[in-house]
Design a protein around this motif. Structure first.
Motif, PDB file in Angstrom:
ATOM      1  N   GLY A   1       0.900  -1.183  -0.056  1.00 31.11           N
ATOM      2  CA  GLY A   1      -0.078  -0.160  -0.053  1.00 31.11           C
ATOM      3  C   GLY A   1       0.977   1.270   0.009  1.00 31.11           C
ATOM      4  O   GLY A   1       0.874   2.172   0.484  1.00 31.11           O
ATOM      5  N   GLY A   2       1.961   1.028  -0.889  1.00 35.32           N
ATOM      6  CA  GLY A   2       2.844   2.433  -0.797  1.00 35.32           C
ATOM      7  C   GLY A   2       3.766   2.623   0.134  1.00 35.32           C
ATOM      8  O   GLY A   2       4.692   3.319   0.260  1.00 35.32           O
ATOM      9  N   ASP A   3       3.488   1.925   1.453  1.00 30.87           N
ATOM     10  CA  ASP A   3       4.510   1.844   2.450  1.00 30.87           C
ATOM     11  C   ASP A   3       5.543   0.859   2.577  1.00 30.87           C
ATOM     12  O   ASP A   3       5.130  -0.360   2.082  1.00 30.87           O
ATOM     13  N   GLU A   4       6.572   0.882   3.164  1.00 33.55           N
ATOM     14  CA  GLU A   4       7.628  -0.296   3.303  1.00 33.55           C
ATOM     15  C   GLU A   4       7.163  -1.158   4.132  1.00 33.55           C
ATOM     16  O   GLU A   4       6.368  -0.847   5.119  1.00 33.55           O
ATOM     17  N   PHE A   5       7.399  -2.370   3.858  1.00 36.08           N
ATOM     18  CA  PHE A   5       6.780  -3.430   4.786  1.00 36.08           C
ATOM     19  C   PHE A   5       7.881  -4.571   4.812  1.00 36.08           C
ATOM     20  O   PHE A   5       8.578  -5.114   3.745  1.00 36.08           O
ATOM     21  N   ARG A   6       8.465  -4.835   6.153  1.00 31.98           N
ATOM     22  CA  ARG A   6       9.843  -5.524   6.589  1.00 31.98           C
ATOM     23  C   ARG A   6       9.278  -6.766   6.821  1.00 31.98           C
ATOM     24  O   ARG A   6       8.458  -6.871   7.841  1.00 31.98           O
ATOM     25  N   ILE A   7       9.793  -7.863   6.383  1.00 30.29           N
ATOM     26  CA  ILE A   7       9.811  -9.210   6.791  1.00 30.29           C
ATOM     27  C   ILE A   7      10.924  -9.667   7.255  1.00 30.29           C
ATOM     28  O   ILE A   7      12.017  -9.562   6.397  1.00 30.29           O
ATOM     29  N   ARG A   8      10.926 -10.799   8.174  1.00 28.56           N
ATOM     30  CA  ARG A   8      12.299 -11.473   8.795  1.00 28.56           C
ATOM     31  C   ARG A   8      12.066 -12.904   8.496  1.00 28.56           C
ATOM     32  O   ARG A   8      11.088 -13.378   9.223  1.00 28.56           O
ATOM     33  N   LEU A   9      12.933 -13.611   7.940  1.00 24.31           N
ATOM     34  CA  LEU A   9      12.726 -14.895   7.633  1.00 24.31           C
ATOM     35  C   LEU A   9      13.929 -15.849   8.375  1.00 24.31           C
ATOM     36  O   LEU A   9      15.093 -15.149   8.324  1.00 24.31           O
ATOM     37  N   ASP A  10      13.812 -17.018   8.184  1.00 27.81           N
ATOM     38  CA  ASP A  10      14.796 -17.929   8.439  1.00 27.81           C
ATOM     39  C   ASP A  10      16.113 -17.672   7.400  1.00 27.81           C
ATOM     40  O   ASP A  10      15.627 -17.267   6.150  1.00 27.81           O
ATOM     41  N   GLY A  11      17.188 -17.901   7.571  1.00 24.31           N
ATOM     42  CA  GLY A  11      18.394 -17.604   6.811  1.00 24.31           C
ATOM     43  C   GLY A  11      18.319 -18.289   5.362  1.00 24.31           C
ATOM     44  O   GLY A  11      18.901 -18.014   4.443  1.00 24.31           O
ATOM     45  N   GLN A  12      17.919 -19.423   5.531  1.00 28.82           N
ATOM     46  CA  GLN A  12      17.885 -20.124   4.249  1.00 28.82           C
ATOM     47  C   GLN A  12      16.749 -20.046   3.428  1.00 28.82           C
ATOM     48  O   GLN A  12      16.637 -20.920   2.674  1.00 28.82           O
ATOM     49  N   THR A  13      16.047 -19.134   3.324  1.00 26.25           N
ATOM     50  CA  THR A  13      15.036 -18.846   2.359  1.00 26.25           C
ATOM     51  C   THR A  13      15.419 -19.127   0.834  1.00 26.25           C
ATOM     52  O   THR A  13      16.383 -18.234   0.631  1.00 26.25           O
ATOM     53  N   PRO A  14      14.309 -19.769   0.143  1.00 23.75           N
ATOM     54  CA  PRO A  14      14.971 -19.646  -1.214  1.00 23.75           C
ATOM     55  C   PRO A  14      14.346 -18.218  -2.016  1.00 23.75           C
ATOM     56  O   PRO A  14      14.505 -17.954  -3.306  1.00 23.75           O
ATOM     57  N   ILE A  15      13.714 -17.527  -1.575  1.00 20.49           N
ATOM     58  CA  ILE A  15      13.147 -16.161  -2.015  1.00 20.49           C
ATOM     59  C   ILE A  15      13.887 -15.367  -2.521  1.00 20.49           C
ATOM     60  O   ILE A  15      15.179 -14.919  -1.898  1.00 20.49           O
ATOM     61  N   ARG A  16      14.028 -14.885  -3.772  1.00 21.27           N
ATOM     62  CA  ARG A  16      14.690 -13.863  -4.442  1.00 21.27           C
ATOM     63  C   ARG A  16      14.077 -12.567  -4.717  1.00 21.27           C
ATOM     64  O   ARG A  16      12.775 -12.427  -4.581  1.00 21.27           O
ATOM     65  N   GLN A  17      14.927 -11.625  -5.034  1.00 25.69           N
ATOM     66  CA  GLN A  17      14.356 -10.178  -5.385  1.00 25.69           C
ATOM     67  C   GLN A  17      13.384 -10.347  -6.575  1.00 25.69           C
ATOM     68  O   GLN A  17      13.554 -11.068  -7.485  1.00 25.69           O
ATOM     69  N   GLY A  18      12.387  -9.663  -6.336  1.00 24.23           N
ATOM     70  CA  GLY A  18      11.350  -9.658  -7.736  1.00 24.23           C
ATOM     71  C   GLY A  18      10.085 -10.708  -7.597  1.00 24.23           C
ATOM     72  O   GLY A  18       9.176 -10.616  -8.128  1.00 24.23           O
ATOM     73  N   ASP A  19      10.505 -11.740  -6.542  1.00 26.48           N
ATOM     74  CA  ASP A  19       9.411 -12.603  -6.225  1.00 26.48           C
ATOM     75  C   ASP A  19       8.025 -11.996  -5.890  1.00 26.48           C
ATOM     76  O   ASP A  19       8.325 -10.993  -5.151  1.00 26.48           O
ATOM     77  N   THR A  20       6.900 -12.640  -6.192  1.00 25.75           N
ATOM     78  CA  THR A  20       5.710 -12.269  -5.516  1.00 25.75           C
ATOM     79  C   THR A  20       5.378 -13.306  -4.489  1.00 25.75           C
ATOM     80  O   THR A  20       5.517 -14.660  -4.965  1.00 25.75           O
ATOM     81  N   ILE A  21       5.246 -12.920  -3.254  1.00 25.53           N
ATOM     82  CA  ILE A  21       5.051 -13.934  -2.172  1.00 25.53           C
ATOM     83  C   ILE A  21       3.750 -13.621  -1.596  1.00 25.53           C
ATOM     84  O   ILE A  21       3.161 -12.471  -1.455  1.00 25.53           O
ATOM     85  N   THR A  22       3.385 -14.782  -0.787  1.00 28.54           N
ATOM     86  CA  THR A  22       1.933 -14.513  -0.027  1.00 28.54           C
ATOM     87  C   THR A  22       2.458 -14.257   1.290  1.00 28.54           C
ATOM     88  O   THR A  22       3.385 -15.150   1.851  1.00 28.54           O
ATOM     89  N   VAL A  23       1.821 -13.376   2.034  1.00 30.47           N
ATOM     90  CA  VAL A  23       2.252 -13.064   3.336  1.00 30.47           C
ATOM     91  C   VAL A  23       0.998 -13.461   4.200  1.00 30.47           C
ATOM     92  O   VAL A  23      -0.302 -12.937   3.879  1.00 30.47           O
ATOM     93  N   GLY A  24       1.031 -13.791   5.608  1.00 34.78           N
ATOM     94  CA  GLY A  24       0.194 -13.998   6.213  1.00 34.78           C
ATOM     95  C   GLY A  24       0.195 -13.652   7.520  1.00 34.78           C
ATOM     96  O   GLY A  24       1.450 -13.326   8.200  1.00 34.78           O
ATOM     97  N   ILE A  25      -0.758 -12.883   8.279  1.00 36.17           N
ATOM     98  CA  ILE A  25      -0.716 -12.211   9.550  1.00 36.17           C
ATOM     99  C   ILE A  25      -1.369 -12.973  10.632  1.00 36.17           C
ATOM    100  O   ILE A  25      -2.681 -13.315  10.484  1.00 36.17           O
ATOM    101  N   ASP A  26      -0.802 -13.108  11.583  1.00 39.24           N
ATOM    102  CA  ASP A  26      -1.716 -13.896  12.930  1.00 39.24           C
ATOM    103  C   ASP A  26      -2.058 -12.720  13.899  1.00 39.24           C
ATOM    104  O   ASP A  26      -1.160 -12.061  14.411  1.00 39.24           O
ATOM    105  N   PRO A  27      -3.354 -12.414  13.794  1.00 40.27           N
ATOM    106  CA  PRO A  27      -3.736 -11.301  14.556  1.00 40.27           C
ATOM    107  C   PRO A  27      -3.544 -11.235  15.953  1.00 40.27           C
ATOM    108  O   PRO A  27      -3.445 -10.249  16.869  1.00 40.27           O
ATOM    109  N   ALA A  28      -3.433 -12.499  16.554  1.00 40.25           N
ATOM    110  CA  ALA A  28      -2.899 -12.680  18.022  1.00 40.25           C
ATOM    111  C   ALA A  28      -1.738 -12.188  18.162  1.00 40.25           C
ATOM    112  O   ALA A  28      -1.352 -11.742  19.486  1.00 40.25           O
ATOM    113  N   ARG A  29      -0.632 -11.601  17.410  1.00 42.12           N
ATOM    114  CA  ARG A  29       0.738 -11.372  17.642  1.00 42.12           C
ATOM    115  C   ARG A  29       0.894  -9.827  17.218  1.00 42.12           C
ATOM    116  O   ARG A  29       1.783  -9.283  17.102  1.00 42.12           O
ATOM    117  N   ALA A  30      -0.434  -9.358  16.640  1.00 41.72           N
ATOM    118  CA  ALA A  30      -0.444  -8.141  16.128  1.00 41.72           C
ATOM    119  C   ALA A  30      -0.597  -7.189  17.391  1.00 41.72           C
ATOM    120  O   ALA A  30      -0.842  -7.381  18.419  1.00 41.72           O
TER     121      ALA A  30
END
Ligand code: ADP
Ligand code: MG
Lengths: 306, 369, 312
Positions: free
Chosen positions: B329-358
């Motif tokens: 939505g125009g704002d920066e959104f940061r995600i921290r993952l395990d070190g061994q992730t295969p995700i690369r720049q330009g990938d489109t990923i699905t992110v999920g949010i657990d309301p209990a931790r928000a």
């Protein structure tokens, strides 16, 4: 943690001391500090006060009264006399002659010594060559050599150059003896500037003088001011070189002043003497009062070596 | 001066340091405003905040090095508001170490005690004890100039230790050290606290130091305490937007939106039934916050009720974990993952949010809902 | 700072035969031109003139310098001259007293100014202003203030203390007091300013640490601050000491060496020998001794300052 309230609106103050300690406005310790400072100030201001008061009195009042008392009748006669009529030897045209001599000595000495020392400091920092540091070290140690060791050979040099007794001879002497402290001042200042500045200018193809005039000088105004203050007061106040390297017609103000006041002939006119003394002191005093912090910086730079 | 003040009330029994309605102004600038903290006996309290928020000022007030303009300070049940620093039963360790440079380590430790006219054998005993605890034995005859940064800091701690006091004050004691030494001394300090069981008040702007050392952290901003709680409590349930943004690196993601019923509505919509509201939810503008490490990605996100898709702008692999920088939505959104992730720049990923931790904050008051 | 690579040299090398380096003399030519005055001053004046004087101190030069060597004769005559001996004694007495007093007073004033006082700037200005004046001005003012018929003595007598006596300018036993009053008036401001800068440089936390340790302020100054300021004291000492050796103008203006020879100084002896008595070699010998005195002061200091650790 519920019992530990944070920023509760109601007061939690208990009995006993609270807030700022109530102290007497002036503790004995503070009174002693200010008392000591006032006493010291009194000692330091006393001569200035006496000088001014005496110079504003007529001679009869000086003889009658108390040197600390302000004049009953203010007169500027002693000032006029000191400036225009006081005698040294056969000359009776007052201190004005010494004043103008001092101006003629001081102005070129200040300009010349600062030009030479600033270029020199710049060369020492940015254009080192083999041996440059050795010469600089000799120069700095030279600053500690008593002048008495060098005065006579310089008399010979000035005679050979035909400058003995002239204003220009004295200008040369002041330029020489101002060099150690000024070179140190400029060297340290230029060394404190970022080296990249100089490197960038060189990469742009600027040479020795261009870098100095277009890059360094414009950003070194404060240090030039310090140097001017240092030299202006130092040269104006000089006595030894003046008395040795000039002749009565070209004596600087300090030498003429000493001759006027310490002459053994005639009736002592203390009010005129004090007016003359004040006149001589006014130039460096004005420089000091106007420059304030920069003056302190100037003398501190002489004190902090390395 | 101390003996004229009787212990005040049993309310202070368990309290080592009590700060009450403390106020301090430099001229017209109020640097500390109406501060209240009670610090338990043996507690390790960290004052944490950005530079200039008044941490050192507060610590200096406790030490008696600054005079507060209002309020009271109690140490071990005594009202010490007007007492001299040396009479307060505190020891202090400074950022610059502040060792007496021309004295040997031993003289540094004993100078204050000698001045207090302590018997010689007592001094010897205390110096020996401090030297043993802090491994200063071989250094006792050296001058501070001949010590490394870490050794100097230990001598500075030793100088507080020999005073045999109940409360230790630390003002950014590790910030002049390099990262490796800082980590080592941090552990050493923690050990020291465990073995001495003194009250310690510790000022830092480093949140890792705060989180690892503290029993409780007081987060300060502009001379006001924003939250005073255990490290994990602050991490999990930050009391306001400032605390939420201050603790955690990279900082919490914030999404602007509104609360309708128990649903958050913004660039994503999140039903907040599982969220522990502190009061009955009211409709209005809110800020939704989720920590980068609490965002789930791809497979892990599959089970989440709330999902959205974002494009990865930048990938920062850091070994132990990987940071993804995305735009939502125009704002920066940061995600921290395990070190061994295969995700690369330009990938489109699905992110999920657990309301209990928000976290949810009122947009107006910035306070946690 | 490391020496800069010289682009000119690279350019020259590219054109000339690859193995030939440009002549040393052409390297940084402008820099050498700019440094000429410094080189000339260092070599001709500081080294050359000093050596010239030292060499001629072993001759029998009278009205004109000449190279007729007579060994140490001038020095023997110098040290058998009662006026020279008096000069050396005088400068020793004045020097030690002035040095100690200006260090102590300078530090004391600096400590006073460091007590978060109001109007610090004004007090500092007052203490320092005499330093801006010429020694001649200082000498003449004090000559007037201490004048027995009109100055302090007279004023106190007028207050009713008819037997009060304070006439140092005409009393060989106390004339040093007059010299000190004037010399310290002029010079203590400088020491104060240097010391104050030193005090301001002392870590604020050190003061806090001593308060936590319960050390009273005077003990902190004495046992913590003074040791920290040791380099400042050393610098101030060198500065004052080399100034004292040169002491000339002030004496000329205030007492002109008198009464009797109670304020004779080596610098006056040198001046008189060279310019009044046409006894050049005596003056050279005396000034050589002055040079030696400075070296004795300077060498330990420079070893201390530059010997141990090299400073950039
Ligand atoms: N002696 C002082 N006079 C005026 N303002 C001060 C003084 N000391 C600190 N301050 C101000 O008080 C605020 C808090 O300072 P401090 O407690 O040192 O912050 P920090 O949290 O970084 O330790 C800062 O804004 C600072 O500018
Ligand atoms: Mg701080």
């Amino acid at each position: 943690m519920a019992d530990l309230s944070v920023n509760t609106p109601a007061t939690r103050l208990l009995d006993g001391p609270s807030g700022k300690r109530k102290r007497a406005r002036f503790t004995p310790k503070r009174i002693m500090i200010y008392g000591a400072l006032l006493l010291v100030s009194f000692y330091y201001l006393l001569p200035l006060w006496v000088m001014v008061m005496t110079s504003l009195k007529g001679m009869p009042e000086v003889r009658m009264g108390n040197i600390f008392a302000p004049p009953v009748e203010i007169t500027f006669e002693p000032w006029v006399k000191a400036w225009a009529q006081a005698c040294t030897g056969l000359n009776c045209d007052g201190l004005s002659r010494g004043f103008w001599n001092s101006v003629q000595i001081t102005v070129p000495s200040v300009v010349l010594s600062i030009i030479i020392a600033s270029v020199n400091g710049y060369a020492l920092v940015n254009w080192r060559f083999k041996g440059s540091e050795i010469f600089f070290t000799i120069l700095i140690f030279g600053a500690f050599i008593p002048y008495q060791v060098m005065i006579y050979p310089i008399v010979i040099i000035l005679r050979e150059l035909g400058l003995m007794g002239s204003v220009w001879g004295l200008v040369m002497v002041h330029t020489i003896f101002g060099m150690p402290i000024l070179t140190l001042l400029f060297r340290n200042y230029f060394a404190s500037l970022p080296e990249e500045l100089f490197k960038a200018a060189r990469v742009d193809g600027a040479g020795f003088w261009r870098i100095f005039l277009k890059v360094l000088v414009p950003m070194s105004l404060p240090i030039f001011t310090v140097a001017v203050i240092l030299q202006l007061t130092g040269i104006w106040n000089d006595f030894l070189f003046g008395v040795i390297y000039t002749k009565p017609a070209t004596y600087p103000m300090t030498v003429q002043l000493n001759n006027i006041v310490n002459s053994v002939q005639g009736v002592k006119e203390y009010n005129v003497n004090m007016a003359a003394t004040l006149l001589t002191g006014i130039v460096p005093l004005t420089v000091y009062l106007i420059s304030g912090k920069l003056f302190v910086r100037g003398i501190a730079s002489g004190a902090v070596k390395g | 001066m101390l003996d004229t003040v009787p212990p005040v009330s049993s309310a202070l029994d368990d309290i080592s340091v009590s700060i009450r309605d403390l106020e301090l102004a430099f001229g017209s600038v109020k640097v500390l405003k109406d501060l209240n903290i009670d610090i338990h006996k043996g507690e390790f309290l960290v004052l944490l905040g950005a530079s200039g928020c008044g941490k050192s000022t507060l610590l200096n007030c406790i030490a008696g090095l600054l005079e507060p303009t209002g309020g009271q300070i109690f140490i071990e049940g005594q009202n010490v508001t007007w007492a001299e620093p040396s009479e307060r039963g505190i020891g202090m360790v400074f950022q610059s170490y502040a060792l007496y440079p021309q004295m040997s380590v031993k003289s540094n430790l004993s100078f204050g005690l000698k001045n207090a006219k302590l018997p010689k054998d007592q001094i010897e005993k205390r110096v020996a004890r401090a030297a043993e605890i802090l491994h200063l034995g071989p250094l006792l005859d050296r001058k501070p100039g001949a010590l490394s940064g870490g050794q100097r800091q230990r001598v500075a701690i030793g100088r507080a230790l020999v005073r045999d006091v109940d409360v230790f004050l630390f003002d950014e004691p590790l910030s002049n050290l390099d990262a490796k030494l800082r980590a080592e001394l941090r552990v050493e300090l923690k050990r020291l606290h465990q073995s001495l069981a003194n009250t310690m008040i510790y000022v830092t702007h480093d949140q890792v130091e705060a989180m690892t050392l503290a029993d409780r952290i007081a987060i300060m901003k502009g001379g006001v305490i924003q939250q005073l709680a255990a490290p994990l409590e602050i991490y999990n349930t930050p009391a306001n937007l400032y605390v939420a943004g201050f603790i955690g690196a990279p900082p919490m993601n914030f999404i602007q939106g509104a609360l309708r019923g128990t649903d958050f509505e913004g660039i994503i919509n999140v039903p907040m039934q599982g969220y522990g509201f502190s009061a009955a939810p009211k409709d209005g503008a809110v800020v939704f916050g989720i920590r980068p490490e609490h965002v789930l990605v791809n497979d892990a996100a599959a089970s989440c009720a709330v999902q959205t898709r974002v494009v990865v702008d930048v990938v920062e692999p850091m070994g132990a974990d990987t940071l993804l920088w995305c735009t939502l939505g125009g704002d920066e959104f940061r995600i921290r993952l395990d070190g061994q992730t295969p995700i690369r720049q330009g990938d489109t990923i699905t992110v999920g949010i657990d309301p209990a931790r928000a976290s949810l904050f009122d947009k107006e008051t910035e306070i946690r809902l | 700072m490391t020496a800069l690579p010289d682009p000119d040299r690279g350019a020259v090398r590219a054109k000339a035969a690859p193995a030939r380096r440009p002549s040393r003399l052409l390297h940084n030519p402008m820099s050498k031109v700019a440094a000429m005055p410094m080189i000339a001053t260092a070599l001709v004046i500081f080294v050359g003139c000093s050596l010239w004087t030292v060499v001629h101190s072993f001759t029998d030069s009278k009205l004109l310098p000449r190279l007729n060597f007579v060994g140490f004769e001038q020095y023997e005559r110098l040290w058998s001259s009662s006026r020279w001996i008096t000069s050396v004694e005088n400068i020793a007495i004045y020097g030690v007293t002035a040095l100690v007093l200006s260090l102590v007073l300078g530090f004391l004033f600096a400590a006073l100014l460091d007590q978060r006082i109001r109007a610090e700037g004004i007090f500092r200005t007052i203490i320092l202003y005499p330093y801006a004046l010429s020694f001649i001005v200082t000498g003449l003012v004090w000559q007037w203030v201490l004048n027995p018929d009109f100055g302090i003595q007279n004023v106190v007598r007028d207050l009713g203390f008819a037997s009060f006596s304070f006439d140092p300018l005409n009393n060989p036993d106390t004339v040093m007091i007059a010299l000190l009053m004037a010399g310290l008036w002029q010079g203590t401001g400088l020491v104060t300013v240097i010391m104050l800068a030193g005090l301001r440089g002392v870590d604020e936390d050190i003061w806090k640490a001593t308060r936590v340790d319960g050390i009273p302020a005077w003990k902190t100054y004495l046992f913590v601050v003074v040791p920290i300021l040791r380099p400042v004291f050393v610098t101030a000492t060198v500065l004052i000491a080399t100034g004292i050796v040169k002491l000339y103008d002030l004496v000329v203006a205030l007492t002109n060496g008198g009464p009797g020879s109670a304020t004779q100084m080596p610098a006056l002896y040198v001046y008189d020998a060279m310019f009044a008595k046409q006894n050049l070699a005596q003056g050279f010998a005396a000034s050589t001794i002055m040079l030696l005195a400075v070296l004795v002061l300077l060498i330990p200091w420079s070893i201390h300052e530059f010997g141990g650790k090299k400073r950039g």
